[in-house]
Design a protein around this motif. Sequence first.
Motif, short mmCIF file in Angstrom:
data_model
loop_
_atom_site.label_atom_id
_atom_site.label_comp_id
_atom_site.label_asym_id
_atom_site.label_seq_id
_atom_site.Cartn_x
_atom_site.Cartn_y
_atom_site.Cartn_z
N GLY A 129 0.84 -1.19 0.00
CA GLY A 129 0.00 0.00 0.00
C GLY A 129 0.87 1.24 0.00
N THR A 130 0.69 2.09 1.00
CA THR A 130 1.48 3.33 1.08
C THR A 130 2.80 3.13 1.82
OG1 THR A 130 0.39 4.00 3.15
CG2 THR A 130 -0.63 4.71 1.08
N ILE A 131 3.06 1.91 2.27
CA ILE A 131 4.24 1.64 3.10
C ILE A 131 5.31 0.92 2.29
CG2 ILE A 131 5.07 0.67 5.28
CD1 ILE A 131 2.78 2.78 5.49
N ALA A 132 6.56 1.36 2.42
CA ALA A 132 7.69 0.67 1.81
C ALA A 132 8.25 -0.34 2.81
CB ALA A 132 8.77 1.67 1.42
N LEU A 133 8.42 -1.56 2.35
CA LEU A 133 9.03 -2.61 3.18
C LEU A 133 10.43 -2.87 2.65
CD1 LEU A 133 9.02 -4.84 5.32
CD2 LEU A 133 7.93 -6.35 3.62
N VAL A 134 11.42 -2.67 3.52
CA VAL A 134 12.83 -2.90 3.18
C VAL A 134 13.31 -4.08 4.02
CG1 VAL A 134 15.14 -1.93 3.16
CG2 VAL A 134 13.16 -0.46 2.66
N THR A 135 13.80 -5.14 3.35
CA THR A 135 14.16 -6.37 4.05
C THR A 135 15.63 -6.69 3.88
OG1 THR A 135 11.93 -7.25 3.65
CG2 THR A 135 13.63 -8.82 4.30
N LEU A 136 16.35 -6.81 4.99
CA LEU A 136 17.73 -7.31 4.94
C LEU A 136 17.67 -8.77 4.54
CD1 LEU A 136 19.14 -5.79 8.28
CD2 LEU A 136 18.89 -4.70 6.04
N ASP A 137 18.45 -9.16 3.53
CA ASP A 137 18.29 -10.49 2.96
C ASP A 137 19.64 -11.18 2.77
OD1 ASP A 137 16.83 -12.65 1.92
OD2 ASP A 137 17.15 -11.96 -0.13
N ASP A 138 20.34 -11.38 3.89
CA ASP A 138 21.58 -12.15 3.88
C ASP A 138 21.53 -13.14 5.05
OD1 ASP A 138 24.08 -13.10 3.30
OD2 ASP A 138 25.17 -11.31 3.98
N PRO A 139 20.56 -14.05 5.04
CA PRO A 139 20.35 -14.90 6.21
C PRO A 139 21.52 -15.80 6.54
CG PRO A 139 19.01 -15.64 4.34
CD PRO A 139 19.57 -14.31 3.98
N GLU A 140 22.33 -16.17 5.56
CA GLU A 140 23.47 -17.05 5.84
C GLU A 140 24.47 -16.37 6.78
OE1 GLU A 140 25.30 -18.53 2.34
OE2 GLU A 140 23.56 -19.70 1.70
N ARG A 141 24.56 -15.04 6.69
CA ARG A 141 25.44 -14.29 7.59
C ARG A 141 24.64 -13.54 8.65
NH1 ARG A 141 31.03 -12.38 5.01
NH2 ARG A 141 31.42 -12.54 7.23
N ARG A 142 23.41 -14.02 8.87
CA ARG A 142 22.52 -13.45 9.88
C ARG A 142 22.36 -11.95 9.68
NH1 ARG A 142 24.46 -14.47 15.33
NH2 ARG A 142 22.31 -14.58 16.09
N ASN A 143 22.36 -11.54 8.40
CA ASN A 143 22.15 -10.14 8.01
C ASN A 143 23.16 -9.18 8.63
OD1 ASN A 143 19.72 -10.75 6.46
ND2 ASN A 143 18.78 -11.15 8.45
N ALA A 144 24.38 -9.68 8.86
CA ALA A 144 25.44 -8.80 9.37
C ALA A 144 25.63 -7.63 8.41
CB ALA A 144 26.74 -9.58 9.53
N LEU A 145 25.77 -6.44 8.96
CA LEU A 145 25.94 -5.26 8.12
C LEU A 145 27.23 -5.37 7.33
CD1 LEU A 145 24.84 -2.37 10.50
CD2 LEU A 145 23.52 -3.45 8.67
N SER A 146 27.11 -5.24 6.04
CA SER A 146 28.24 -5.29 5.13
C SER A 146 28.18 -4.05 4.25
CB SER A 146 28.17 -6.54 4.24
OG SER A 146 26.98 -6.51 3.46
N ARG A 147 29.23 -3.84 3.49
CA ARG A 147 29.21 -2.73 2.54
C ARG A 147 28.01 -2.86 1.60
NH1 ARG A 147 34.92 -3.17 3.41
NH2 ARG A 147 35.89 -1.10 3.59
N GLU A 148 27.73 -4.06 1.16
CA GLU A 148 26.64 -4.27 0.21
C GLU A 148 25.29 -3.95 0.85
OE1 GLU A 148 25.02 -7.62 -2.97
OE2 GLU A 148 26.65 -8.11 -1.59
#
Length: 258
Positions: A12-31
């Motif tokens: 709808g009017t909401i943007a959903l942003v999903t971290l999608d690196d489950p193998e690394r438990r979505n650790a913050l990376s440059r990518e």
Amino acid sequence: MNSSKVLYERHGTIALVTLDDPERRNALSREIVRGMSNALDTALRDGARSVVIAAAGTAFCAGANIDDLRNGWMESPDPAEDPAVMFRRIAEFERPVIAAVHGAAVGGGMELTLACDLVVAAESAWFSMPELGHGVIPNTGLALLARVVGMRRAFEIILTRRRVSSEEALNIGLVNRVLPESEVLDGALSLAAQIVESVPPGALKAARLNLRAHAAIDWDRVLRSPLDVPSEEWQEGLDAFTQKRAPEYGRFWERRAM
């Protein structure tokens, strides 16, 4: 718009942003940092009224990617790939941002929730800032945590590096709502819709702008504060983490005593 590690979609009017690196438990990376920034740009172009940040897999975000920490993030990060720059963008974003958290929100993952306006957490969620044990600091957490939970609790959480359960997080104001895991995403989307469907955009922007202004953050200090940590200390901490051994910090304490 989707990167390989960050997904974007509209509800709808909401943007959903999903971290999608489950193998690394979505650790913050440059990518992931680049993908998150791109997703926020897309949300604005798309006319989204609010943003919900969620994650795939068993964890919300397990902190920073250690390889990237060792390879420049501590001393000379590219602003386009600097997590602290991304956190500032979220904190100052033009639309409300809500985190939908399940599992672990550790280190940079916990900082990501702090940068958001609101947090809906699963009963399984837990939070921790273990950075000091690795010889680094949660530079954004140092700026944001105390204004959310108070100075004494912030010191205790950061210095002891312990886990904070979802129940405790609700009690101390770290999260706004706790739901069964199967209801967290829908709960966050519903909360976002409830906010933006009943207020005009200008008033909403003014309220968020002034709430932030009355609790101003020195973002310049946040960005340069990792340089306050002696490089040999964080190198030892990250080496120990990578090698799965206890860090040897005794020699650093001995030098301080001399």
